[in-house]
Design a protein around this motif. Structure first.
Motif, short mmCIF file in Angstrom:
data_model
loop_
_atom_site.label_atom_id
_atom_site.label_comp_id
_atom_site.label_asym_id
_atom_site.label_seq_id
_atom_site.Cartn_x
_atom_site.Cartn_y
_atom_site.Cartn_z
N LEU A 185 -31.16 0.52 -43.68
CA LEU A 185 -31.47 1.35 -42.52
C LEU A 185 -30.45 1.16 -41.40
O LEU A 185 -30.20 2.07 -40.61
N LYS A 186 -29.86 -0.04 -41.35
CA LYS A 186 -28.82 -0.28 -40.34
C LYS A 186 -27.63 0.64 -40.58
O LYS A 186 -27.05 1.19 -39.64
N ASP A 187 -27.29 0.83 -41.86
CA ASP A 187 -26.19 1.72 -42.19
C ASP A 187 -26.56 3.19 -41.96
O ASP A 187 -25.71 4.02 -41.66
N MET A 232 -23.81 13.97 -47.61
CA MET A 232 -25.10 14.51 -47.20
C MET A 232 -25.20 16.00 -47.48
O MET A 232 -26.26 16.49 -47.88
N ARG A 233 -24.11 16.73 -47.28
CA ARG A 233 -24.16 18.17 -47.53
C ARG A 233 -24.42 18.44 -49.01
O ARG A 233 -25.21 19.33 -49.36
N GLU A 242 -36.24 10.75 -53.23
CA GLU A 242 -35.34 9.63 -53.54
C GLU A 242 -33.92 9.81 -53.02
O GLU A 242 -33.24 8.82 -52.73
N ILE A 243 -33.43 11.03 -52.92
CA ILE A 243 -31.98 11.23 -52.74
C ILE A 243 -31.52 11.20 -51.29
O ILE A 243 -30.31 11.20 -51.04
N PHE A 244 -32.44 11.16 -50.32
CA PHE A 244 -32.04 11.17 -48.92
C PHE A 244 -32.23 9.80 -48.27
O PHE A 244 -33.17 9.08 -48.62
N PRO A 245 -31.38 9.44 -47.30
CA PRO A 245 -31.53 8.16 -46.60
C PRO A 245 -32.85 8.09 -45.82
O PRO A 245 -33.36 9.12 -45.35
N ARG A 270 -36.92 14.57 -42.15
CA ARG A 270 -36.33 15.86 -41.76
C ARG A 270 -35.67 16.55 -42.95
O ARG A 270 -35.71 17.79 -43.06
N ALA A 271 -35.05 15.77 -43.84
CA ALA A 271 -34.45 16.37 -45.03
C ALA A 271 -35.52 16.98 -45.94
O ALA A 271 -35.36 18.10 -46.44
#
Length: 571
Positions: A268-270, A286-287, A493-496, A502-503
């Motif tokens: 989460l820091k990253d 991300m895109r 799974e695929i989003f931070p 929001r994703a």
């Protein structure tokens, strides 16, 4: 040669150096393979009873969502008679829930990331109860729309929050099972809705009982969620590390969760640097991740499953299940197949992998849709008057027991044979203009309506009727092991973690938006091109879905959320 060193020593040294080089090469190869295939990491902790209980309570949202989605298939049949709804009004009733869902998906992600996943589920359950209560006292088209919009907001918000909540509390080696539990609950809710449709089909104002059944369960879930812990990842995001550690220890049934907490904090820091606009930038891929998510939900909708859900009884009636009870009972069979098919996908996803199930599901869907389309081209019962009404006088002339005079495939006509004279009288008094319009459009000949009729006489051949039902059930089963549960597992799974809510909300808005468009136009499109060509279009989309999954979807089984995010950022 070093003085004092024998040839044997040199040979041993050479072998040692070679072994070291081989080991290093092997390690490098393993690292490369792990990056490419996201291979399984050792499980850090177990899946405790409290984790399973928390996941099950959260997954009740899926049960409520499935019930509300499947409910309209039968409730609309009664309401269309009572309120004398036109074709377009019926499409709006079906789609009003989707309007609310689309609105919630556009705004719900910020609520989930700001106030937490657990609180979002509590709000969603409370709103579901409120929306259902609005519907019960009144028989009004406007109130019906308002209540369904409120319910749509509820199920959209809960669908996002539930997947994220379960994914974040589940251990990596059980995440597929627990997240897919939500989809199992959705299809179970759909089954209960179809059973409810059948049970209350001949009950006066039975649609009120259908809508009211979810109120106690929604209230209980809201209360139960209050006593469950927040997501530990959300607590870390809010700099509450001590509380996060206690929640992890309780979920994992261990006395020390420091190691897992450290991994979460490091990840989460990253990720703390992400903003909403980063979803559309090349930063950390991300895109590309967002495009994968949006395309996946696009195929969830354009392969046709929502229309089978909303118009199941209507589709079945059009292919030969001419009595109301037969159509409702056959649609209940659709619900049973969805549940039975989702169980193996839920149980074995952590061993088989989501990508494999997606490929199998898309392939079988394409085959079954081709079969359905070919069969429907040989059934001489057209699907062109699916939502046109007969006049009330027709019903009186036909009598309550005569099903043969009812226009086949008409949403308004399905329950006409079971309607009491008092309800029909209420319909005429309530909507005289509608009744007058229908009278002007209808010629009474021997008690049968000829209103724009394009139907051909004669029964559908038994073989074709049951073959059509069988191909429909196979299609439903294929969706229930593939795109149904697996798409939402992949999305969770695929989003931070910092921007996951929001994703998910953005992909959910795509999902509901396309669902809305398809549901608003399904009856119209089917009238224009016929049911068989609709099936062929869905076949093409299923094949495109298969190609997309093979090329672009990563296999994520057995990996932690943090590892998946890091690996996808590199690719």
């Amino acid at each position: 040669m070093v003085p004092g060193q024998s040839t044997e020593d040199l040979g041993q040294q050479s072998q040692t150096m070679k072994a070291g080089e081989d080991e290093e090469s092997s390690r490098g190869s393993r690292r490369s393979s792990r990056r490419r295939h996201l291979r399984k990491l050792p499980a850090a902790a177990g899946c405790g009873t409290f984790t399973c209980l928390s996941s099950a309570v959260a997954a009740v949202s899926g049960l409520l969502m499935g019930y509300e989605l499947g409910l309209i298939s039968g409730a609309l049949l009664q309401m269309s008679n009572i309120l004398a709804l036109s074709c377009k009004e019926q499409e709006i009733v079906v789609s009003s829930l989707l309007f609310g869902a689309l609105f919630a998906s556009l705004t719900g992600g910020f609520l989930i990331d700001r106030f937490g996943r657990r609180l979002a589920i509590i709000i969603a359950s409370s709103l579901l109860v409120l929306g259902s209560l609005i519907l019960l006292p009144y028989e009004s088209y406007g109130i019906l729309i308002v209540g369904r919009i409120a319910i749509g907001i509820s199920i959209s918000l809960s669908s996002i929050a539930t997947c994220v909540y379960i994914a974040e509390i589940a251990p990596q080696h059980r995440r597929g099972l627990l997240v897919s539990l939500n989809e199992l609950m959705i299809v179970t809710g759909i089954l209960f809705a179809y059973i409810s449709n059948y049970a209350f089909a001949s009950v006066s104002h039975g649609w009120k009982y259908m809508f009211g059944l979810v109120i106690p369960l929604g209230a209980l879930q809201a209360i139960a969620m209050y006593f469950l812990p927040p997501s530990p990842r959300f607590l870390v995001m809010k700099n509450n590390d001590e509380a996060a550690k206690k929640v992890l220890e309780r979920l994992r049934e261990t006395s020390d969760a420091t190691k897992e907490l450290t991994v979460i904090k490091s990840s989460l820091k990253d990720e703390h640097q992400y903003s909403f606009l980063d979803l559309f930038r090349s930063k950390n891929n991300m895109r590309a991740r967002m495009l994968v998510g949006l395309t996946l939900v696009f195929f969830v909708q354009t392969t046709g499953q929502p229309n089978i859900l909303f118009y199941a009884s209507t589709v079945l009636k059009s292919v030969g299940f001419q009595s109301n009870e037969a159509a409702s009972l056959a649609s209940t069979g659709v619900g049973v197949v969805k549940v039975v098919s989702t169980v193996p996908a839920t149980v074995f996803v952590d061993q088989v992998g989501s990508k494999t199930f997606l490929c199998i599901g898309s392939s079988v869907m394409a085959v079954s849709l081709v079969t359905m389309g070919l069969v429907n081209r040989n059934i001489h019962v057209n699907f062109t008057n699916v939502c046109r009404s007969q006049s009330p006088e027709d019903f009186f002339l036909q009598g309550t027991g005569n099903l043969t005079g009812v226009t086949n495939g008409s949403l308004k006509d399905l329950f006409a044979s079971m309607a009491s004279p008092e309800r029909l009288s209420f319909n005429v008094q309530r909507s005289p203009d509608v009744a007058r319009t229908e009278l002007n459009r209808t010629a009474l000949a021997g008690g049968k309506s000829t209103t724009g009729s394009h139907m051909e006489s004669g029964e559908v051949p038994v073989v074709l009727k049951w073959l059509s039902l069988a191909s429909l059930l196979v299609y439903v089963a294929a969706f229930s092991i593939g795109l149904g549960p697996m798409s939402w597992l992949v999305l969770s799974e695929i989003f931070p973690g910092e921007i996951r809510g929001r994703a998910m909300a953005l992909t959910s808005s795509m999902n509901w938006g396309i669902n809305l468009l398809i549901s608003l136009t399904f009856l119209t499109v089917t009238e224009l091109i016929g049911l068989s060509w609709v099936c062929f279009i869905y076949t093409i989309m299923s094949l495109a879905s298969l190609a997309f999954v093979i090329v672009f979807i990563p296999e994520t089984k057995g990996c932690s959320l943090e590892q998946i995010s890091m690996e996808l950022a590199k690719q």
